[in-house]
Design a protein around this motif. Structure first.
Motif, short mmCIF file in Angstrom:
data_model
loop_
_atom_site.label_atom_id
_atom_site.label_comp_id
_atom_site.label_asym_id
_atom_site.label_seq_id
_atom_site.Cartn_x
_atom_site.Cartn_y
_atom_site.Cartn_z
N ARG A 116 0.88 -1.16 -0.05
CA ARG A 116 -0.03 -0.02 -0.18
C ARG A 116 0.88 1.15 -0.13
O ARG A 116 1.81 1.28 0.75
CB ARG A 116 -0.87 -0.02 1.13
N THR A 118 1.11 5.68 -0.41
CA THR A 118 0.44 6.82 -0.44
C THR A 118 1.44 8.04 -0.99
O THR A 118 2.36 8.02 -0.56
CB THR A 118 -0.11 7.24 0.86
N GLU A 126 -3.88 13.71 -1.92
CA GLU A 126 -3.34 12.52 -1.70
C GLU A 126 -3.83 11.48 -2.48
O GLU A 126 -5.14 11.15 -2.53
CB GLU A 126 -3.28 11.91 -0.20
N ARG A 128 -3.94 6.99 -3.03
CA ARG A 128 -3.53 5.73 -2.57
C ARG A 128 -3.55 4.86 -3.35
O ARG A 128 -4.66 4.65 -4.27
CB ARG A 128 -4.56 5.71 -1.24
N GLY A 158 -6.30 1.62 -2.60
CA GLY A 158 -5.63 1.62 -1.19
C GLY A 158 -6.50 1.35 -0.15
O GLY A 158 -5.89 1.80 1.06
#
Length: 163
Positions: A116, A118, A126, A128, A158
């Protein structure tokens, strides 16, 4: 009596599989556990180096003939992979692994899990991302390196599962 040949075949197969377990004949359990721990440390080092975009550290963790492959079959060699990390827009805020498992087969190691990440884009948003990965590692000169990285997007943006 017709079941006797089937039982013998099952027992023979079970015995053959027991002999072929990863590292069964060539390494004691403690040694395999040490190697698996070394692979997990390699993956953590890669996540940290990716997050910080440390090109030299990333390069050192990859074999010279490294290949990254995605679900479409597209491939990046080591130089192209390093360039793609450098070209990621914004700031990589985090790169984490979940459910990461390591297996050792002699001088070959396999890491699987979910990555994962970011990224904070230049406009402040942001993004993800999450992908299931398999990394194939080789032990050369007493040191583990990643030779092949395969990733498949999870398509969940994400998002982590609810706890």
């Amino acid at each position: 009596m017709a079941d006797a040949p089937r039982r013998i075949a099952v027992l023979a197969l079970s015995g053959a599989l027991a002999c072929c377990r990863p590292g069964a004949a060539d390494a004691p359990a403690a040694s395999r556990a040490d190697e698996e721990l070394a692979l997990l440390r390699l993956e953590r080092a890669m996540f940290d180096a990716l997050r910080d975009r440390r090109q030299g550290a990333i390069a050192a963790l990859l074999t010279d003939d490294f290949v990254a492959r995605d679900a479409t079959g597209a491939e990046l060699d080591k130089a192209a992979f390093l360039a793609s990390v450098a070209a990621t827009p914004g700031r990589i805020v985090s790169v984490e692994g979940e459910h990461v498992k390591a297996r050792v087969y002699g001088d070959v190691g396999v890491l699987t899990g979910v990555q994962r990440a970011t990224v904070r884009l230049p406009d402040g948003r942001e993004v993800r991302d999450a992908g299931a990965f398999t990394d194939v590692c080789l032990k050369r000169g007493g040191r583990w390196q990643i030779a092949l990285a395969h990733s498949v997007p999870l398509g969940d943006g994400g998002a982590k599962p609810s706890e």
